[in-house]
Motif scaffolding. Structure first.
Motif, PDB file in Angstrom:
ATOM      1  N   ALA A 180       4.534   6.850   0.208  1.00 47.22           N
ATOM      2  CA  ALA A 180       3.355   7.726   0.136  1.00 47.22           C
ATOM      3  C   ALA A 180       3.602   8.908  -0.787  1.00 47.22           C
ATOM      4  O   ALA A 180       4.726   9.384  -0.941  1.00 47.22           O
ATOM      5  CB  ALA A 180       3.003   8.233   1.535  1.00 47.22           C
TER       6      ALA A 180
ATOM      7  N   ASP B  97       2.739   4.369   9.018  1.00 47.59           N
ATOM      8  CA  ASP B  97       3.416   3.699   7.911  1.00 47.59           C
ATOM      9  C   ASP B  97       3.097   4.478   6.636  1.00 47.59           C
ATOM     10  O   ASP B  97       2.012   4.343   6.061  1.00 47.59           O
ATOM     11  CB  ASP B  97       2.931   2.253   7.779  1.00 47.59           C
ATOM     12  N   LEU B  98       4.027   5.310   6.211  1.00 46.61           N
ATOM     13  CA  LEU B  98       3.837   6.138   5.019  1.00 46.61           C
ATOM     14  C   LEU B  98       4.902   5.816   3.970  1.00 46.61           C
ATOM     15  O   LEU B  98       5.293   6.670   3.185  1.00 46.61           O
ATOM     16  CB  LEU B  98       3.892   7.624   5.409  1.00 46.61           C
TER      17      LEU B  98
ATOM     18  N   ARG C  28       0.828  -1.202   0.000  1.00 44.82           N
ATOM     19  CA  ARG C  28       0.000   0.000   0.000  1.00 44.82           C
ATOM     20  C   ARG C  28       0.863   1.253   0.000  1.00 44.82           C
ATOM     21  O   ARG C  28       1.789   1.393   0.788  1.00 44.82           O
ATOM     22  CB  ARG C  28      -0.896  -0.017   1.248  1.00 44.82           C
ATOM     23  N   ARG C  29       0.550   2.190  -0.896  1.00 43.42           N
ATOM     24  CA  ARG C  29       1.269   3.454  -0.960  1.00 43.42           C
ATOM     25  C   ARG C  29       0.250   4.583  -0.812  1.00 43.42           C
ATOM     26  O   ARG C  29      -0.410   4.961  -1.780  1.00 43.42           O
ATOM     27  CB  ARG C  29       2.030   3.573  -2.281  1.00 43.42           C
ATOM     28  N   PRO C  30       0.082   5.104   0.398  1.00 44.46           N
ATOM     29  CA  PRO C  30      -0.950   6.118   0.650  1.00 44.46           C
ATOM     30  C   PRO C  30      -0.808   7.318  -0.268  1.00 44.46           C
ATOM     31  O   PRO C  30       0.303   7.761  -0.563  1.00 44.46           O
ATOM     32  CB  PRO C  30      -0.698   6.515   2.109  1.00 44.46           C
ATOM     33  N   ASP C  31      -1.943   7.816  -0.721  1.00 43.14           N
ATOM     34  CA  ASP C  31      -1.946   9.008  -1.570  1.00 43.14           C
ATOM     35  C   ASP C  31      -2.542  10.177  -0.792  1.00 43.14           C
ATOM     36  O   ASP C  31      -3.750  10.244  -0.575  1.00 43.14           O
ATOM     37  CB  ASP C  31      -2.758   8.762  -2.847  1.00 43.14           C
ATOM     38  N   HIS C  32      -1.672  11.087  -0.364  1.00 47.16           N
ATOM     39  CA  HIS C  32      -2.102  12.281   0.357  1.00 47.16           C
ATOM     40  C   HIS C  32      -1.777  13.542  -0.449  1.00 47.16           C
ATOM     41  O   HIS C  32      -1.543  14.606   0.118  1.00 47.16           O
ATOM     42  CB  HIS C  32      -1.430  12.352   1.730  1.00 47.16           C
TER      43      HIS C  32
END
Length: 251
Positions: A195, A191-192, A173-177
């Motif tokens: 990201a 866990d970023l 998972r690669r968070p999109d912020h």
């Protein structure tokens, strides 16, 4: 390659004169554009350089011209300065925001060229670098009023592709912020990894101990963000100015 790190000894203190700034948490006083800061000495050096945050000028600490100041002073204007040659002052000041933006793009392209994951894009990155570097070397009358967005629009998609390739290395998972408003957000130990924090506003965010390996920090606002103990190994497009704006430790 062009020097993309500020060298104040070769600049006529353009950042202390050209921009306007308003009294705020970043600046202790109001200053109109084109007027020298009250702390500027006759030698083009800041008289309170070692005390800027304590004296209310944190905005100066986090500003980065990416080497544009000395290029304008030494190359564009051949070593002349606005005090000895007041007739060039307006032109010098007008070119600073233009060349600074071009140099920021050059800095990002240089960082991208250092990423092995994006090796297949290196020829396009080098071509973009050479084009923008050539533009930044133009005479002052051509730089004034230059539409930098034209060049930014050509570079941004390429940098996004680089980011995707580099962040994919983390897997999972690669968070999109991207562009997220994360002011004061509690992200301690988050866990970023990989990201996207492109354009995110992280003012005062608690990122202590966060895993930020291979995270993309393009244009992220890190003023007051607490990065103590965070793992920034391999973080991409993270500028020294962004780190100066944050709260950090020796690690």
């Amino acid at each position: 390659m062009t020097t993309l790190e500020a060298d104040c000894t070769r600049c006529a203190a353009l950042c202390c004169v050209a921009p306007a700034f308003a009294k705020s948490s970043d600046f202790a006083v109001n200053k109109p554009a084109g007027q020298p800061c009250r702390n500027l000495g006759d030698d083009f050096r800041c008289t309170i350089h070692e005390q800027l945050p304590e004296r209310g000028f944190r905005g100066c600490v986090v500003f980065d011209c990416f080497g544009a100041g000395q290029r304008i002073t030494q190359e564009t204007f051949g070593g002349r300065d606005w005090r000895a040659h007041p007739e060039i002052a307006g032109a010098m000041f007008a070119t600073l925001p233009v060349v600074r933006q071009l140099h920021e793009l050059l800095w990002l392209l240089t960082e991208a060229l250092g990423l092995d994951e994006a090796r297949r894009l290196h020829p396009r990155l080098r071509a973009a670098y050479e084009e923008i570097d050539e533009v930044a070397a133009r005479p002052a009358d051509e730089l004034r009023g230059l539409d930098v967005d034209t060049y930014r629009k050509g570079v941004v998609p390429l940098l996004r592709s680089v980011s995707e390739l580099a962040r994919a290395r983390t897997g999972g998972r690669r968070p999109d912020h991207s562009g997220a408003q994360l002011i004061g957000r509690k992200l301690r130990g988050a866990d970023l990894r990989g990201a996207s924090l492109r354009g995110a506003v992280l003012i005062g965010a608690d990122l202590r101990g966060a895993d930020l390996r291979r995270a993309d920090f393009t244009g992220a606002d890190l003023r007051g963000a607490d990065l103590r103990g965070a793992d920034l190994t391999g973080a991409i497009f993270l500028t020294p100015a962004q780190l100066r704006a944050a709260v950090t430790d020796d690690a």
